[in-house]
Design an enzyme around this catalytic site. Structure first.
Site, short mmCIF file in Angstrom:
data_model
loop_
_atom_site.label_atom_id
_atom_site.label_comp_id
_atom_site.label_asym_id
_atom_site.label_seq_id
_atom_site.Cartn_x
_atom_site.Cartn_y
_atom_site.Cartn_z
N GLY A 8 0.39 7.58 -0.74
CA GLY A 8 1.59 8.36 -1.01
C GLY A 8 1.43 9.78 -0.51
N ASN A 9 2.46 10.58 -0.71
CA ASN A 9 2.40 11.97 -0.27
C ASN A 9 1.40 12.79 -1.07
OD1 ASN A 9 4.37 12.11 1.90
ND2 ASN A 9 5.89 11.64 0.33
N LYS A 13 -3.50 5.20 -3.78
CA LYS A 13 -4.07 4.17 -4.66
C LYS A 13 -4.75 3.10 -3.82
CE LYS A 13 0.05 3.82 -6.32
NZ LYS A 13 1.26 3.35 -7.03
N VAL A 100 8.21 2.83 3.96
CA VAL A 100 7.56 1.52 4.00
C VAL A 100 7.24 1.02 2.59
CG1 VAL A 100 5.19 2.36 4.23
CG2 VAL A 100 5.83 0.15 5.23
N ASP A 101 7.01 1.92 1.64
CA ASP A 101 6.76 1.47 0.28
C ASP A 101 8.01 0.81 -0.31
OD1 ASP A 101 8.08 3.93 0.34
OD2 ASP A 101 7.06 4.70 -1.46
#
EC number: 2.7.1.33
Length: 279
Positions: A8-9, A13, A100-101
């Protein structure tokens, strides 16, 4: 071992999955950065035979990560948002610009439930819809709980909402500034999710199941008014569906996939929506 990365930004994880048994062996998270230090930030790559990556971070972060991994791991899969995949047609005018998430979450939820509303409660709250036939409608993006709190600049950013709090308690007027902020942003978030879900189901003439994921999914879940399930590994499920590497994945099984409760009837959704419009 298979290393799955959800970059993530702000937070990245990871989890290690046994390639033979499909069991999750370990997982963790680190702050996202452009320069990774092998060993201290990511698992031991000596045991990793393949990597799957979802990244919404800056291009430099992804490039550095892929470069590091390809020096030590034979197979590296990087997920991309595409016009169509796994029976789902991307609803964006420019499909590659869909995070994309969100795309992976949409794909995973569709494999599990068919038509679905998928809600990711992270730094931002994203709400995506895919119809039973596989048409992705697009979605909504609004500030997450933390971003809403930071925007107020009232010195309460480090006082998180207790995930064990009951929804009824969080919807009461706050009697201290911290409570007023936490209850206000909670009301804003869950009200938005509930209203958007009802509006879209009404407009599309279909009652959809709902899946929640993300760091704040547990607390947001308490205020959702329709049957739903929480799936912490939804993005990982999308990686598994796009790049199946184990026997279980090739058979269509996704790790941690929850039981999907049936949605309420469309008539009840419309009745609740009509009532809310009268207030």
């Amino acid at each position: 071992m298979i290393l799955d990365l959800d970059i993530g930004n702000t937070l990245s994880k990871w989890r290690l999955k046994d390639a033979d048994s499909s069991e999750i062996r370990s997982r963790g998270a680190v702050w996202t950065r452009e320069e990774w230090r092998p060993g201290s930030d990511i698992p031991d790559l000596d045991v990793v035979e393949a990597v799957r990556i979802s990244s919404v971070a800056r291009r430099a972060v992804l490039e550095e990560t892929v470069s590091l991994l390809r020096r030590q791991v034979g197979v590296v899969h990087v997920a991309r948002s595409t016009p169509e995949a796994l029976g789902v047609v991307n609803g964006y005018e420019e499909p590659a610009r869909l995070g994309v998430d969100r795309w992976l979450g949409t794909l995973a939820s569709y494999q599990l439930a068919g038509g679905c509303c998928s809600v990711d409660c992270g730094s931002a709250i994203t709400i995506d819809f895919v119809l039973p036939g596989g048409r992705h409608l697009g979605g909504y993006i609004l500030p997450g709980l933390r971003l809403m709190k930071e925007s107020l600049q009232l010195g309460t950013r480090n006082v998180a909402i207790d995930p064990d709090s009951e929804a009824e308690e969080l919807l009461l007027p706050g009697k201290r500034t911290v409570e007023a902020v936490n209850h206000g942003i909670y009301m804003a978030a869950v009200s938005a999710v509930n209203r958007i879900y009802s509006e879209v189901c009404d407009r599309e003439d279909v009652a959809l199941p709902m899946l929640l994921t993300g760091g704040d999914a547990r607390v947001v879940s308490r205020g959702i008014q329709v049957p739903h399930a929480v799936w912490p590994d939804m993005v990982y499920g999308g990686l598994e569906a796009c790049f199946p590497l184990t026997a279980a994945e090739r058979a269509g099984k996704m790790s941690g996939a929850p039981r999907i409760p049936p949605p309420v009837s469309l008539e009840k959704i419309r009745a609740a929506l009509a009532f809310s419009m009268l207030l």
